[in-house]
Each structure stands twice: as structure tokens, then as C-alpha cells.
Design a protein around this motif. Sequence first.
Motif, short mmCIF file in Angstrom:
data_model
loop_
_atom_site.label_atom_id
_atom_site.label_comp_id
_atom_site.label_asym_id
_atom_site.label_seq_id
_atom_site.Cartn_x
_atom_site.Cartn_y
_atom_site.Cartn_z
N SER A 70 -17.62 74.29 77.76
CA SER A 70 -16.54 73.30 77.73
C SER A 70 -16.99 71.98 78.35
N ASP A 143 -10.21 76.08 83.31
CA ASP A 143 -10.11 77.13 82.29
C ASP A 143 -11.14 78.21 82.60
N ASP A 153 -15.70 89.50 72.95
CA ASP A 153 -15.41 88.49 71.92
C ASP A 153 -16.64 88.24 71.04
N LYS A 170 -10.60 80.59 73.64
CA LYS A 170 -9.37 80.49 74.41
C LYS A 170 -9.60 81.04 75.82
N THR A 174 -5.77 79.44 82.91
CA THR A 174 -5.94 78.08 83.40
C THR A 174 -5.24 78.02 84.75
#
Length: 342
Positions: A70, A143, A153, A170, A174
Motif C-alpha cells: 500500500s 490498514d 488469499d 482488503k 483499519t
Amino acid sequence: IVNFQRHFFADTNLLDKFTGHCDVIVHLSAVILHNEENYIYQTNINLVDSLIESIKRTKSKPLVIFISSSHEKLNTVYGKSKKEGRIKLADFSQVNWNNFIGLIVPNVFGPFCKPFFNSFIATFSYQLINQIEPEIRNDDEIDLIYVFDLVNDIINKISQKEYRNKTVMKPLKTIRVSELLYKLKNYYNEYFLNKIIPNIEDHFDLCLFKSFRSYIGVDFFPVFLIKKTDDRWFYSEIVKTNNKGQVSYSITKRMKSRGNHFHLRKIERFTVLSGIGLLKLRKFGTDFTPEYILDGNHPTYFDIPVCYLHSLTNIGDNELITLFWTNELFDVEDSDTYFDKV
């Protein structure tokens, strides 16, 4: 699983042997921290280039999964190197006709992560266990994704063939840094200091607690239980939890009794593990006094009703071992225990 070691990147023969055997390559390698920013950028790009060149040499067509961060949107040197590396691999995969998945992953946390490196959760947990006061530099909302969830995942995307150049993962949670530190401090006070299993409200809390516990050395155990002794023998609390009550056990000498009290709110479950016990009940204010034999050779449990006086007597030839569960922790100031003879 095809074995891989860091030094393969420095040896084209070893790297080619690796890539030539792989159906899937998950590329997580990266430098995250370094004094020289250019070193971070150049090393991460070189790692991608080395992988691309090896796939070219071996003429292999593995599915490549690139784990980005991110930080791509933060314009840091690390984030820039990850974004450019992801795009490089995506472009190459189109030319080479191999499948590609680019994952942009939130901050990863989990057990045994290296403190003072790339997870503030690891740092805070380590500091608390070692009695160092954590410091919040930026109280931002972060996050987070749990490492084992991320692995699952990745496996699911392989099996479901979700080939995309860019997928933003996702987050599991958070949360503001100060709020997370509050949770960790609570784990430290309840679990580490007071030996109470803290309140685990959801999957995130469970993952965070498991991560925190990984920084408690195995030398912390075994934890010796407190034995509350009297002429009957002894009683000890095994498990204390913040929202699921407590588990205790007792060992009772022959013809000795425990209980002779009742509760107004507590849920209690008795299970005789060894020996033979006589459970006597009397509904408070009445003469109704049923009796039951609880035999460790035939395991059963008995839930004590509220407002029923109860006693348990060892009527066997050996010690009576009994397991107790109640839905709340014992509080000497509010014990909900009223004594009277059955």
C-alpha cells in the motif's frame, strides 16, 4: 514447494534451476529499510529484473504473483520501487504469455515478525513484554492484514485463477495506532501480568492476541497454579477469561465435602474426572433435596441451578478430582455465594 535461498539471486545457474522448476512463483523479496534510499529502490528493481531475465533464459511460463505494498500510493522510495516492479512484471508477462497477479497488500502483521523492522505491532509487543514504554510517532489510521490470512488469499487466487495486474487487498482491520496500543497494553496487563485470557471479540482480536503472545518466551511457562488448601485438600483455578468465565478443579479427601452454598446469578458446571462424588441439592426455602452420584468412570456433567444449595462429598475410596466451570470470574467483593447447609 521448490526450495529457494537468498543467494540464488547472486548465482544465475541456481536461479535458473529454481525458475525452471516452478509452476507458480510468489515474489515477496524486497529491501524495506536502509540508510540509503537509492539502495532500497535499486535493489528492489534489480530483484525483479533478475527474475525476469531468469524466466527468459529458461523459457518457462510460471504464474508470477508479485506482492506489492500500500506504500505505492505514499510516494516513498520503497513504494515507488514496488509499483515499478509490479508494472515491469505485468508488462513482461504479457509479452512472455505467462499469467500474472499483482497484489497491493496492506500492512502485514503476525507472530514472530522482527521487532524494530517493518511492523509496529511487533515492536510494541516486544517492548511491552520487555517493560519498555512504546512511543507513538504518528497516530495514524493503519490498514492491517494478518499474515496467515494473506497466505490463504494468495492460495485462493492461484486456485481460482484470478489473473489481474493490480488487485488491492482488503484489510482485515483499519485502526488508529493509539487504539491498537491500548489493546496490546490490555493483553499485557491481563494475560502477561494477571494470567487472564483477554476478551477476544472478533477475528482481528484473535490474530492480534496470537501475534502478541509470540513475543512471550517459552521460559514464561510453566506457570504454577495457586493451591488453596484446607482440611478437604486443595482447590485451584486453571483458566480465567475476561468474558467466558473460569475453569477450576479440586482434589477432595475421602468423606470430605465442598459447597453448602447457593448462587443467584452464576452458571456452574461440575464434572467428576476421577473418584465417586455424592452431589446433594436443596432448593432454597424448601425441603426438596435430590441426590446424584457422579462417577469419574462414567464421565458426566451437572449444571447447578440458581437458588439451589449444593454440596459434593467424596464417597469413594480414593481422592475425588472435580472440574468446575463458571461463567464469571470469582470476585471476593461480589462472590454471589450464600452459605447454608444442604
